[in-house]
Scaffold this active site. Structure first.
Site, PDB file in Angstrom:
ATOM      1  N   THR B 144      16.135   4.702   6.101  1.00  0.00           N
ATOM      2  CA  THR B 144      14.843   4.046   6.268  1.00  0.00           C
ATOM      3  C   THR B 144      13.761   4.886   5.622  1.00  0.00           C
ATOM      4  OG1 THR B 144      13.076   3.452   7.806  1.00  0.00           O
ATOM      5  CG2 THR B 144      14.687   4.985   8.638  1.00  0.00           C
ATOM      6  N   ASP B 146      10.906   4.737   6.581  1.00  0.00           N
ATOM      7  CA  ASP B 146       9.972   5.012   7.679  1.00  0.00           C
ATOM      8  C   ASP B 146      10.267   6.331   8.380  1.00  0.00           C
ATOM      9  OD1 ASP B 146       8.623   2.651   7.255  1.00  0.00           O
ATOM     10  OD2 ASP B 146       9.926   1.510   8.602  1.00  0.00           O
ATOM     11  N   MET B 190       3.111   1.948   3.586  1.00  0.00           N
ATOM     12  CA  MET B 190       3.997   1.298   4.551  1.00  0.00           C
ATOM     13  C   MET B 190       4.216   2.156   5.804  1.00  0.00           C
ATOM     14  SD  MET B 190       7.014  -0.502   2.346  1.00  0.00           S
ATOM     15  CE  MET B 190       6.868  -2.195   1.762  1.00  0.00           C
ATOM     16  N   ARG B 192       5.182   0.907  10.159  1.00  0.00           N
ATOM     17  CA  ARG B 192       4.777   0.007  11.234  1.00  0.00           C
ATOM     18  C   ARG B 192       4.270   0.780  12.455  1.00  0.00           C
ATOM     19  NH1 ARG B 192       5.819  -5.235  11.837  1.00  0.00           N
ATOM     20  NH2 ARG B 192       7.127  -5.200   9.981  1.00  0.00           N
ATOM     21  N   GLN B 299       7.154   1.120  -2.965  1.00  0.00           N
ATOM     22  CA  GLN B 299       7.445   2.361  -2.219  1.00  0.00           C
ATOM     23  C   GLN B 299       8.924   2.512  -1.891  1.00  0.00           C
ATOM     24  OE1 GLN B 299       4.256   2.886   1.085  1.00  0.00           O
ATOM     25  NE2 GLN B 299       3.981   0.865   0.229  1.00  0.00           N
ATOM     26  N   ARG B 300       9.587   1.394  -1.667  1.00  0.00           N
ATOM     27  CA  ARG B 300      10.986   1.490  -1.258  1.00  0.00           C
ATOM     28  C   ARG B 300      11.940   1.239  -2.421  1.00  0.00           C
ATOM     29  NH1 ARG B 300      10.858  -4.228   1.917  1.00  0.00           N
ATOM     30  NH2 ARG B 300      11.527  -5.506   0.177  1.00  0.00           N
TER      31      ARG B 300
END
Lengths: 408, 408
Positions: B144, B146, B190, B192, B299-300
């Protein structure tokens, strides 16, 4: 021809490109080689504003290591500005000031690096200096990601921006197919009147992952036509990748995406928002889920993804500008000419500034497809060589190294 | 321990990262090396959806050259999906179908590559298979951008996304200083619930060109505080670069930037729009000119700017997943542990899936500055090693080469 001994003043103007500093490198290193004719090399801070305010970088005193970093440095290492010079017949103030500065620093070579508006500035200065009989060689060094300067095959800065756009579109397209279908993605690309950079999105198609539809400012944009195009592609594939230029206009010349109503120093409307507008139409009127990607300033500043072809040409254009000046040229811009050979090859030439200032070269009809929503093979053949090669970024501890200079 | 002979099924799930295919490479090449125990290696198309629909790539029959391209390929080369498995005690349908498929293909190794939601899926499947007594080894492979999986020092995918964010911010910051002052730039990143990726913007500061202010979802966002912060920085420097997470929330937990009100399959709100909202406030309430950059899916998917550290770790995590499975592990996720040495070094471990599913690891307090608008030295020391090295992209004719597989 008599040798004109005196100092050189170079400046950067307008929107940065990821290779404008490569041209600076070409100008500066070539000028420093000719110390017998050009004792001192100066660079204005923030373009013409630095010239008027007497804010210069003295390049003879800078660290060579920093100069060597210029081809890997984005932005405008010496600062840029958007400043419109008036017609000297109406307002001579700026010109009198410039002449004073030129005399004070014995500036005999004035090299100005920019796009359409900057070539206008450059032409006006060359014109004024002729008018007052001040002996100086004024040369324009082209740069613009928009690729819209006339009388040159292409413009330094375009190849790298095109490479960034094409590679990013390729990644976005590959990312899109990773998901189950049912989505439209709209990517918004820079370009006010000329769609060269948006058209470069098509290069991604050569890799198997490109946009389905491309909309250019050269073709009057119809929302109905757009909806029909998307409906067709989406009907076939259940997904659709669209590349749009921020400068799309309808048949009356009204910008599709201008929301703010703000204008810049040259009277141009601020752009942006066309992808959101089109996305809203798809979501609300056609019930098709869509999302937008605005590439923004990263298009002109992505030093980590420069085209090596572009970097090398940008350096050479800078060098040639100095060589032309030393040969006595005045009031010209350096141009790039493509040889009529199978293999991509360029030579360098020159063209009078007066024919270049304020003229925008748009994409010719035979590079746009009949349906007005894509490009032809001719465009692909034109653009592909310009993104060849990768100027490997200089990383140190995971980050890039950029040039830094001290005013002195 | 008895050898479990049977086939392996691998799948990708959730949002892609630029290195999830590097983990696929690790899994596939390691599994193919063990033909005596794992005769056939399958990959699901579009994650669990492919498993339910019996849509597989048979990796033993694929071109080795394509497999070797995986570490340079963004997106999810085999497709991904967001699909929430129900609790099998409430609805067994999907599980019965999966069990049928597992038996039909003699799947004895199930490796699932994803983030929090995917580890939930992975845990549920391992739990069900234990419940029905089907002998299978279920292993989670983390990924991820994140970086919010617990019980691992960091997550494959984060380092490359962090490198992309840091390098892009560095370029945007350098581009910004090229202009005369008078502008605020807000970059939306990005994330969450966890601000790791937004915090990575701070790494650009180490190069001399970073954001002035960073706002993370870990810190309740106050618009008044934001205005004061910008007023202070702008007052000092006449320009300001701000990095904001798309997931910013106020003190009541209400998202600042959620405009659409749409939710995804897992019930999460669709994000986006926080930078526009803040920019409007600066323009209208404070009369400060500002612009926004939303980095979006690039970004990913930026395979052209992968962290070599991240790629190597992603491959190794995939390999370890197979090794753990062969050793008889079941119901665990592979973890990365950082050694307590001066030089950055990692070892690999494992942790039960049940402790990982649906738990999000946010940035600890001691990595956020006291003022809540930046990071501490501890964060920089944590994140910097993760972006080290550049996995040079494989270019051919100016474009990248990505892997392609045929279902068979």
């Amino acid at each position: 021809m008599e040798k004109l001994v005196g100092n050189l003043l170079y400046g950067q103007s307008g929107g940065p490109t990821s290779v404008i500093n490569a041209s600076a490198y070409g100008v500066i290193t070539e000028a420093l080689k000719n110390k017998d004719i050009i004792p001192d090399v100066y660079v204005m801070q923030h373009g013409i504003q630095g010239a008027l305010n007497e804010e210069f970088y003295h390049m003879n005193k800078q660290d060579k290591e920093q100069i060597d970093l210029l081809p890997h440095t984005p932005g405008s290492a010496f600062g840029t500005v958007r400043y419109k010079m008036p017609d000297f017949r109406e307002d001579e103030t700026d010109y009198i000031r410039l002449l004073y500065i030129f005399r004070k620093y014995n500036i005999r070579y004035f090299l100005f690096n920019g796009g359409n508006d900057s070539m206008d500035t450059c032409f006006k200065i060359s014109d004024y200096m002729k008018h007052v009989g001040y002996d100086i060689r004024v040369i324009g060094v082209p740069k613009t990601i928009d690729n819209d300067l006339p009388h040159t095959d292409h413009t330094p800065g375009f190849g790298s921006a095109a490479k960034y756009v094409a590679c990013t579109i390729q990644e976005v397209a590959y990312d899109m197919i990773a998901y189950p279908k049912g989505k439209v993605t709209i990517v918004e690309i820079m370009g006010r009147h000329a769609g060269w950079l948006t058209a470069a999105a098509s290069l991604a198609t050569l890799s198997g992952h490109g946009p389905d539809l491309i909309y250019l400012p050269e073709v009057p944009f119809s929302i109905e036509k757009f909806k029909n195009d998307v409906r067709r592609v989406y009907g076939e594939n259940r997904q659709c990748l669209v590349a749009v230029s921020e400068g799309l206009k309808d048949e009356n010349g009204i910008l599709i995406g201008s929301s703010s109503g703000l204008r810049d120093a040259f009277g141009h409307f601020q752009l942006g928002g066309v992808s959101s507008k089109l996305s809203n139409i798809l979501n609300s009127e056609m019930r098709i889920s869509s999302r937008t990607i605005e590439l923004g300033t990263t298009q002109r500043s992505a030093s980590h993804l420069q085209s090596l072809t572009d970097v090398n040409e940008a350096i050479e254009v800078g060098r040639r500008a100095v060589k032309y000046a030393l040969k006595g040229e005045h009031g010209i811009m350096v141009t790039i000419e493509r040889s009529e050979t199978d293999e991509y090859k360029v030579t360098y030439g020159k063209h009078p500034l007066k024919d270049i200032a304020n003229i925008e070269r748009i994409i010719p009809k035979d590079m746009i497809n009949e349906d007005g929503n894509g490009v032809t093979k001719k465009f692909l053949e034109y653009a592909l060589p310009l993104i060849e090669g990768h100027n490997s970024p200089k990383f140190i501890h995971g980050m890039q190294r950029f040039a830094h200079f001290e005013k002195n």
